[in-house]
Structure formats: C-alpha cells, structure tokens
Design an enzyme around this catalytic site. Structure first.
Site, PDB file in Angstrom:
ATOM      1  CG  ASP A 314      -2.136  -0.898   1.069  1.00 18.03           C
ATOM      2  OD1 ASP A 314      -2.171  -1.667   0.101  1.00 18.03           O
ATOM      3  OD2 ASP A 314      -3.041  -0.838   1.933  1.00 18.03           O
ATOM      4  CG  HIS A 446     -24.132 -26.364 -19.869  1.00 14.24           C
ATOM      5  ND1 HIS A 446     -24.546 -25.061 -20.012  1.00 14.24           N
ATOM      6  CD2 HIS A 446     -25.258 -27.127 -19.747  1.00 14.24           C
ATOM      7  CE1 HIS A 446     -25.867 -25.026 -19.996  1.00 14.24           C
ATOM      8  NE2 HIS A 446     -26.329 -26.263 -19.836  1.00 14.24           N
TER       9      HIS A 446
HETATM   10  P1  FAD Z   1      -0.676  -3.915   5.730  1.00 13.76           P
HETATM   11  O1  FAD Z   1      -1.527  -5.098   5.560  1.00 13.76           O
HETATM   12  O2  FAD Z   1      -1.326  -2.622   6.033  1.00 13.76           O
HETATM   13  O3  FAD Z   1       0.368  -4.254   6.870  1.00 13.76           O
HETATM   14  C1  FAD Z   1       1.304  -3.320   7.305  1.00 13.76           C
HETATM   15  C2  FAD Z   1       1.845  -3.746   8.666  1.00 13.76           C
HETATM   16  O4  FAD Z   1       2.929  -2.869   8.991  1.00 13.76           O
HETATM   17  C3  FAD Z   1       0.835  -3.594   9.789  1.00 13.76           C
HETATM   18  O5  FAD Z   1       0.778  -4.814  10.522  1.00 13.76           O
HETATM   19  C4  FAD Z   1       1.381  -2.429  10.638  1.00 13.76           C
HETATM   20  O6  FAD Z   1       1.116  -2.590  12.009  1.00 13.76           O
HETATM   21  C5  FAD Z   1       2.871  -2.522  10.372  1.00 13.76           C
HETATM   22  N1  FAD Z   1       3.610  -1.247  10.510  1.00 13.76           N
HETATM   23  C6  FAD Z   1       3.276  -0.029  10.026  1.00 13.76           C
HETATM   24  N2  FAD Z   1       4.244   0.874  10.276  1.00 13.76           N
HETATM   25  C7  FAD Z   1       5.225   0.198  10.934  1.00 13.76           C
HETATM   26  C8  FAD Z   1       6.502   0.559  11.454  1.00 13.76           C
HETATM   27  N3  FAD Z   1       7.007   1.804  11.337  1.00 13.76           N
HETATM   28  N4  FAD Z   1       7.248  -0.386  12.080  1.00 13.76           N
HETATM   29  C9  FAD Z   1       6.786  -1.655  12.224  1.00 13.76           C
HETATM   30  N5  FAD Z   1       5.583  -2.058  11.741  1.00 13.76           N
HETATM   31  C10 FAD Z   1       4.829  -1.150  11.097  1.00 13.76           C
HETATM   32  N6  FAD Z   1      -7.415  -5.978  -0.458  1.00 13.76           N
HETATM   33  C11 FAD Z   1      -7.698  -6.968  -1.314  1.00 13.76           C
HETATM   34  O7  FAD Z   1      -6.858  -7.312  -2.144  1.00 13.76           O
HETATM   35  N7  FAD Z   1      -8.910  -7.602  -1.288  1.00 13.76           N
HETATM   36  C12 FAD Z   1      -9.877  -7.264  -0.403  1.00 13.76           C
HETATM   37  O8  FAD Z   1     -10.965  -7.860  -0.404  1.00 13.76           O
HETATM   38  C13 FAD Z   1      -9.613  -6.232   0.524  1.00 13.76           C
HETATM   39  N8  FAD Z   1     -10.528  -5.869   1.435  1.00 13.76           N
HETATM   40  C14 FAD Z   1     -10.232  -4.896   2.345  1.00 13.76           C
HETATM   41  C15 FAD Z   1     -11.187  -4.549   3.282  1.00 13.76           C
HETATM   42  C16 FAD Z   1     -10.917  -3.575   4.215  1.00 13.76           C
HETATM   43  C17 FAD Z   1     -11.958  -3.216   5.235  1.00 13.76           C
HETATM   44  C18 FAD Z   1      -9.633  -2.934   4.217  1.00 13.76           C
HETATM   45  C19 FAD Z   1      -9.315  -1.872   5.243  1.00 13.76           C
HETATM   46  C20 FAD Z   1      -8.673  -3.267   3.284  1.00 13.76           C
HETATM   47  C21 FAD Z   1      -8.966  -4.252   2.336  1.00 13.76           C
HETATM   48  N9  FAD Z   1      -8.036  -4.606   1.362  1.00 13.76           N
HETATM   49  C22 FAD Z   1      -8.334  -5.597   0.462  1.00 13.76           C
HETATM   50  C23 FAD Z   1      -6.741  -3.918   1.238  1.00 13.76           C
HETATM   51  C24 FAD Z   1      -5.613  -4.758   1.874  1.00 13.76           C
HETATM   52  O9  FAD Z   1      -5.932  -5.007   3.222  1.00 13.76           O
HETATM   53  C25 FAD Z   1      -4.298  -4.009   1.767  1.00 13.76           C
HETATM   54  O10 FAD Z   1      -4.055  -3.671   0.425  1.00 13.76           O
HETATM   55  C26 FAD Z   1      -3.158  -4.882   2.275  1.00 13.76           C
HETATM   56  O11 FAD Z   1      -3.343  -5.238   3.626  1.00 13.76           O
HETATM   57  C27 FAD Z   1      -1.837  -4.122   2.137  1.00 13.76           C
HETATM   58  O12 FAD Z   1      -0.813  -4.954   2.567  1.00 13.76           O
HETATM   59  P2  FAD Z   1       0.567  -4.354   3.093  1.00 13.76           P
HETATM   60  O13 FAD Z   1       1.438  -5.536   3.338  1.00 13.76           O
HETATM   61  O14 FAD Z   1       1.040  -3.291   2.185  1.00 13.76           O
HETATM   62  O15 FAD Z   1       0.247  -3.621   4.479  1.00 13.76           O
END
Ligand code: FAD
Length: 473
Positions: A314, A446
């Site tokens: 993200d 089908h």
């Molecule tokens: P994240 O999952 O956000 O994880 C980041 C982690 O980093 C967290 O655990 C946080 O605590 C940790 N962190 C942050 N800063 C620090 C730091 N400085 N030091 C140490 N740790 C830190 N996506 C889909 O593909 N399909 C779906 O159906 C979908 N549904 C969703 C529904 C909801 C309600 C939400 C909110 C999101 C949804 N998403 C979905 C989006 C998806 O959750 C995100 O795109 C995904 O989680 C991103 O993954 P990531 O690894 O980038 O970060």
C-alpha cells in the site's frame, strides 16, 4: 530509555507483517536470507490489515450477510424459511476463529522458515541502519544488509468526525461490531464503504450512504456500477451523492448536499473515505527519500528505492490491494537477493465484493482508445446464462476487450455473482496473451457462469451462440 546503542547486525529486515511483508519474509528465507520481520504488533501483527481487520473479516461479514439475504428471498424458490435475527456476538466469535486460524497458519510458516519476529516501530536512521521503538519505550538499533518496507496504510480521518471507536467508526471498528446498529451512515462509497454498507443493510440495518462525488465507486466505469446502484435501491439503502458529512452531535450527522444542509439521525457513523500510506514516520527523510503528497513512494521496476532498500504494498503506487502487495513482495525479496526481476504484471485484478460483485482486469474500452489501440468490445449479458437463471441472478454481464490487430484479450470486466472468482480466467488470458479464439476454443463446463467467456469470445469472432450479433461493438 534507550538500550543497545551499538546496532546489532542483521541480514534482511522486513518492516510490516501484512500480505506484503510476510510474503517477502517467506520468499527471503527461501532464498537463504536470515530474515528479521519487524511489526508494530510483533507476532500479533502477522497478517497485517488484510488478514486481521480488512480482506478476511469483511468477506466473512459479507458471506453471512449474503446468507441472510438469501434466507429473506427463500420464498421465491418455494422454501419456507425465516430469518430469526442476527447474533453479532456469535458472528464475531466465528470471525475471530477464521482470522485466528489463518494468522496462526502464517505464523507457523514463518517459524518453520526461521524468520525472527520482532515487535516495535521501525524508523530508518541511515541507509543501512534503523531504530526499533518498542511499546515499553525502549529503543534497539539494527544494522542491516537489505531492507523491505511494507508498512501498509491507515484509514483517513475526517476533521469534523474524529474516530472514537464507539460512534464514529473506521472500517476495523465497523467489522468488529458486537451489536447490529439499527441505523448507520457510511461516509464514502468506494469499495470498502460499499462492501460494509451493503452487508449491514442485508443484516437489517437501515443504511445511509454518503458520497462526495457524483456516484458510487467513483473510479469505476459507470456501466459496471449501474447494476449495483439498482441493488442499493432494492436493499433500501439511501444514497446521497455530491454530499459531505461534516460533524456529528446528539445522534445527528450534519450533511451538506447540493440542496442544502440536512441532519441524518443515526446510531453509528462509519467513515471510509480512503487510506493513507504509512510512510510519514519511517525516517525516509534520513535517507533522502520523499513520498509524494499522498504519502505514496515511487519505486523502480524491481521495487527498489535505493540499492539496498525496497518498498512494496500500500505504500507504493498502484492499487492498494493485498494480491498486489504479495506479488511485489516476491519481486522485492528476489531483487535484493541478486535475482534479475521486475514487477510487470499485464493486469492486476480489482474486485468489489458488493452486490452484484464487480471485477475488472486490464484495459477498459476508453483506456484502450486512449492508448490508440483499435479494440472491439463484446458483452455477454447474464440474462442469457442458464446457470445465472438457476441462481435467480439476472443483472450483470461479462465484457471482453480485444485488440483488433491480433484479437488478443486486453481487458475483462464482469458484473454478477462470483465475479470475484470468474475474473481469474480473464487475468490468465491477458497475462498469457490469449486471443478470442483461444478463449472460444477453451471448453467451459455447462452449466456454469464461466460459460460467459466462451459466449463473449464467440461473439467477438462473429459466431455468437446464445446471443445475436447486434451485441458486438
Ligand atoms: P498492511 O496489511 O497494512 O500491513 C502493514 C503492517 O505494517 C501492519 O501490521 C502495521 O502494524 C505494520 N507497521 C506499520 N508501520 C510500521 C513501522 N514503522 N514499524 C513496524 N511495523 C509497522 N485488499 C484486497 O486485495 N482484497 C480485499 O478484499 C480487501 N478488502 C479490504 C477490506 C478492508 C476493510 C480494508 C481496510 C482493506 C482491504 N483490502 C483488500 C486492502 C488490503 O488489506 C491491503 O491492500 C493490504 O493489507 C496491504 O498490505 P501491506 O502488506 O502493504 O500492508
């Protein structure tokens, strides 16, 4: 207190244990790296937003809500069934079991791979050093060879509606409700607001949806959105577009609409107006890197920000989706381990688990035109599908966009039941450069919804089976 002023040396550090970070940690370990996975919540944080408070909890809620809606419609099919109510506490117990099972599984995989999990917030201090602040206000310094940043995103708060976890809720709070609110306003009709709003309406809440722009799912093609708008009406969801919620007091949400101010009386307010990348507290300034004004980082094809620093998920440009984060994770871990690699998918699918489901991959007709591609659009209407009829689903379609130069499928757009599963075939077709003929010659079972692919591709080749040539553009 600061402990360990002398930095301890590590090999590969991964920051954030979401679907980006934990996949990067596993791939790094497979490649022989000694991996330290740092998450703010330590081992509890494994799974990140997606598993713990996002993708999985929301789909669990949607599943239960769909079941409730089907029970309510059961008499249509001659079934004498009545929904006796919704026990949200039991739903939460079940949801926790689902989430717990999945996160335990990932923790086990990380353990088996020898990944060390450290709790704390990491902040870069140099291109090869960082400090980890723990919850007991201690600080530990690490020196690393390589680092993968996967810190994800957080919900955006509205100035007049600060989250309080009780009445003004973010999406995590909304998925954690112990009781079903009688009335709820959802601010933001993007995919998160829409998915949660529709689910709560199906369970029995009176839902008001407030969107600042002119329609729901503002980034999506209007043709994909129309069947969803019709379903919102059927579900009794009140939609206010071009409207802004500004404050909440004494049970009333103040909403500014084009026609003037209005007060909407609700028990709960769910704010789902977008998410902001967690890049502000990462110490990026210490290494001369600045995100854009939205907090997004621009990375190279191999996800590098600097020779030993990559970023994924993200916090990087592109759709904020779990599968994109996981796919980038593999690239980042491999790039930092000496492999020649790049993140260059032909298509990243995006799904909205609303009703009907909407799924898209690749180019729309407009995007193809903007790229000067002479494309044909073929649409198969769900109303002509036998399997859809048995599901009592009549509204929706599957659309293929094909390059006229070589008939290659370059876009797939689906509205209807199980669009979230059906899109996989379209993504594969785009990724493999399949032509309409390849899809037409692929025998689809089908009666299934997947037959729409065969029907649409036959139409594209000018040989439609269950529809007329008129549907071709
Ligand atoms: P994240 O999952 O956000 O994880 C980041 C982690 O980093 C967290 O655990 C946080 O605590 C940790 N962190 C942050 N800063 C620090 C730091 N400085 N030091 C140490 N740790 C830190 N996506 C889909 O593909 N399909 C779906 O159906 C979908 N549904 C969703 C529904 C909801 C309600 C939400 C909110 C999101 C949804 N998403 C979905 C989006 C998806 O959750 C995100 O795109 C995904 O989680 C991103 O993954 P990531 O690894 O980038 O970060």
């Amino acid at each position: 207190m600061v402990v360990g002023q002398v930095a301890y040396a590590t090999d590969l550090v991964v920051v954030g244990a979401g679907p980006g970070g934990y996949v990067a940690a596993l791939r790094g370990a497979q490649l022989g790296r000694k991996v330290t996975l740092v998450d703010r919540d330590g081992a509890e944080g494994v799974g990140g937003v997606c598993l713990r408070v996002g993708c999985i909890p929301s789909k669990a809620l949607i599943e239960v809500a769909d079941l409730a809606a089907r029970v309510n419609d059961a008499s249509t099919f001659g079934l004498k069934a009545k929904l006796g109510g919704v026990d949200m506490a039991q739903f939460q117990t079940w949801k926790s079991t689902v989430v717990g099972g999945l996160t335990d599984g990932v923790r086990k995989l990380l353990g088996q791979a020898g990944v060390e999990i450290t709790a704390g917030e990491l902040r870069l201090t140099k291109p090869d050093e960082a400090v980890i602040h723990t919850s007991d206000e201690q600080a530990k310094f690490v020196k690393f060879k390589d680092i993968i940043l996967a810190t994800g995103s957080r919900p955006i708060e509205l100035a007049g509606l600060p989250f309080d976890g009780k009445t003004i809720l973010d999406s995590s709070d909304a998925l954690d409700l112990g009781d079903l609110p009688n009335t709820v306003a959802v601010i933001g009709a993007g995919y998160i607001g829409l998915e949660i709003g529709i689910a709560l309406a199906k369970l029995g809440s009176k839902v008001t949806l407030i969107e600042a722009l002119s329609g729901i799912l503002p980034t999506m093609d209007r043709r994909l959105v129309r069947p969803v708008e019709a379903r919102l009406k059927e579900l009794g969801i009140e939609l206010h577009t071009e409207s802004r919620a500004t404050s909440f007091a004494n049970g009333a949400l103040a909403v500014e609409t084009a026609k003037g101010g209005q007060a909407v009386t609700v028990d709960k307010v769910i704010v789902a107006v977008g998410r902001r990348p967690n890049t502000d507290d990462l110490g990026l300034d210490m290494i001369g890197i600045s995100p854009d004004e939205s907090g997004v980082l621009k990375v190279a094809a191999d996800r590098r920000l600097a020779p030993h620093i990559t970023a994924i998920g993200d916090i990087t440009a592109g759709p904020a989706l779990a599968h994109k984060a996981s796919a980038e994770a593999v690239v980042a871990a491999e790039a930092l381990s000496g492999k020649q690699t790049a993140f260059q998918p032909a298509a990243i699918p995006a799904v909205v688990f609303c009703d009907p489901e909407v799924a898209t991959a690749g180019l729309s007709a407009e995007q193809a035109a903007a790229e000067a591609i002479d494309a044909q659009t073929v649409t198969f209407q769900l109303a002509a599908s036998g399997r859809a009829a048995t599901l009592n689903a009549h509204h929706g379609f599957l659309q293929l966009i094909a390059d006229r130069a070589n008939d290659a499928v370059i876009g797939v757009h689906i509205v209807g039941p199980h669009a979230s599963e059906l899109i996989a075939e379209g993504v594969l077709a785009i990724e493999l450069g399949a032509s309409l003929e390849d899809v037409a010659l692929t025998i689809h079972t089908h009666p299934t919804l997947s037959e729409q692919y065969g029907e649409a591709s036959h139409l594209g080749l000018g040989q439609p089976i269950h529809m007329s040539l008129v549907s071709r553009r």
